[in-house]
Design a protein around this motif. Sequence first.
Motif, PDB file in Angstrom:
ATOM      1  N   ALA A  49       0.822  -1.216   0.000  1.00  0.00           N
ATOM      2  CA  ALA A  49       0.000   0.000   0.000  1.00  0.00           C
ATOM      3  C   ALA A  49       0.852   1.261   0.000  1.00  0.00           C
ATOM      4  O   ALA A  49       0.498   2.256   0.627  1.00  0.00           O
ATOM      5  CB  ALA A  49      -0.987  -0.002   1.166  1.00  0.00           C
ATOM      6  N   THR A  51       3.309   2.108   1.545  1.00  0.00           N
ATOM      7  CA  THR A  51       3.779   2.601   2.844  1.00  0.00           C
ATOM      8  C   THR A  51       4.503   1.554   3.682  1.00  0.00           C
ATOM      9  O   THR A  51       5.006   1.889   4.765  1.00  0.00           O
ATOM     10  CB  THR A  51       2.596   3.128   3.684  1.00  0.00           C
ATOM     11  N   GLU A  52       4.563   0.304   3.232  1.00  0.00           N
ATOM     12  CA  GLU A  52       5.112  -0.768   4.062  1.00  0.00           C
ATOM     13  C   GLU A  52       6.068  -1.650   3.251  1.00  0.00           C
ATOM     14  O   GLU A  52       6.062  -1.634   2.026  1.00  0.00           O
ATOM     15  CB  GLU A  52       3.985  -1.655   4.613  1.00  0.00           C
ATOM     16  N   SER A 120       0.621  -2.432  -4.856  1.00  0.00           N
ATOM     17  CA  SER A 120       0.945  -1.022  -5.053  1.00  0.00           C
ATOM     18  C   SER A 120       2.242  -0.860  -5.846  1.00  0.00           C
ATOM     19  O   SER A 120       2.424   0.138  -6.561  1.00  0.00           O
ATOM     20  CB  SER A 120       1.061  -0.307  -3.705  1.00  0.00           C
ATOM     21  N   ASN A 189      -6.833   0.304   7.103  1.00  0.00           N
ATOM     22  CA  ASN A 189      -5.462   0.264   6.596  1.00  0.00           C
ATOM     23  C   ASN A 189      -5.363   0.913   5.219  1.00  0.00           C
ATOM     24  O   ASN A 189      -4.457   1.715   4.956  1.00  0.00           O
ATOM     25  CB  ASN A 189      -4.972  -1.181   6.528  1.00  0.00           C
ATOM     26  N   SER A 193      -3.325   4.377   4.382  1.00  0.00           N
ATOM     27  CA  SER A 193      -2.177   4.276   3.483  1.00  0.00           C
ATOM     28  C   SER A 193      -2.331   5.186   2.273  1.00  0.00           C
ATOM     29  O   SER A 193      -1.381   5.869   1.864  1.00  0.00           O
ATOM     30  CB  SER A 193      -1.997   2.826   3.026  1.00  0.00           C
ATOM     31  N   TYR A 197       0.232   8.361   1.488  1.00  0.00           N
ATOM     32  CA  TYR A 197       1.062   8.374   0.276  1.00  0.00           C
ATOM     33  C   TYR A 197       0.626   9.443  -0.715  1.00  0.00           C
ATOM     34  O   TYR A 197       1.448  10.185  -1.254  1.00  0.00           O
ATOM     35  CB  TYR A 197       1.021   7.002  -0.400  1.00  0.00           C
TER      36      TYR A 197
END
Length: 295
Positions: A49, A51-52, A120, A189, A193, A197
């Motif tokens: 996503a 971000t991780e 993503s 979540n 996210s 972003y």
Amino acid sequence: MPTPSSIQYDIDIDDVEYLRHGDSALLARIIMPKSGGPFPSLVHLHGGAWTENDRTKDDTMLSALARLGVAVVSIDFRMPPVAGYPASVADANFAIRWAKANAERLRTTPDRVGIMGSSSGAHQAVLLGMRPGEPRYTATADTSAPAVAAFDASVPYVVALWPVIDPLGRYQYAKDLERAGERPEFTANILASHDAYWGSEDAMSEGSPVRILERGEAVATPPVFYVGSEADQSHPYPHLDRFVTSYRARGGSVDLYLTETPASGWLASDPEGEPSVALFGQLQSFLLEVCSDKQ
């Protein structure tokens, strides 16, 4: 048409710095056959996503792919809270150029360097394939790597594994679920996210491959190997359908590979299982075909 080989290559794995922002180094994990070539080469963008996770997330899957004769460059890139869109796309654009500049080291050639991503990461891979010369994406430079400047970020192919092909569409989908009180963990979540972003719905629309095509913007259309599933509730199938229809209408080629079950980790957790072997076989055929005329 070239046919897949049954050869299983021994592989090397190495972490290297490919880009530096001030005092911060970004690393690439190179997973490649120890001998032979020139091979197709993939710059790989992990999912999460936006971000991780990091370059190691898909090690098992990418190692299995390298054993089939693919040189993989799996990269770290800037993510929130360090930076949002388009920083990660600019890092990946640089990584494509870096891989071309280091083609001999990767047992490939510059015209065999493509891009692949998951979820993503696959969104970013398609976006980069369509917009290789976008000024915001090409702005990243590194004075320690002057050879990179000799190359552009155009790619001969894109591999998209269950992409978030319409970020705004998925954001609105998650909003609808939230209003209905459905899948609260997923929606919390996803919405957080996307917000971290992208920052705004306007940015999600601007960076949506589906909406770029539907707006009629000028884009490159390299061949795309697109993996999706009608059963995937995290990457809605109607978004896939809109992309495929619009991309083909522009003259772009899409090899669509539909799986019975959605992206749930099985490709990475069981690369020798029957579904993974079947998918890898089709992907290998695709790579051989798009690279067959390369020198």
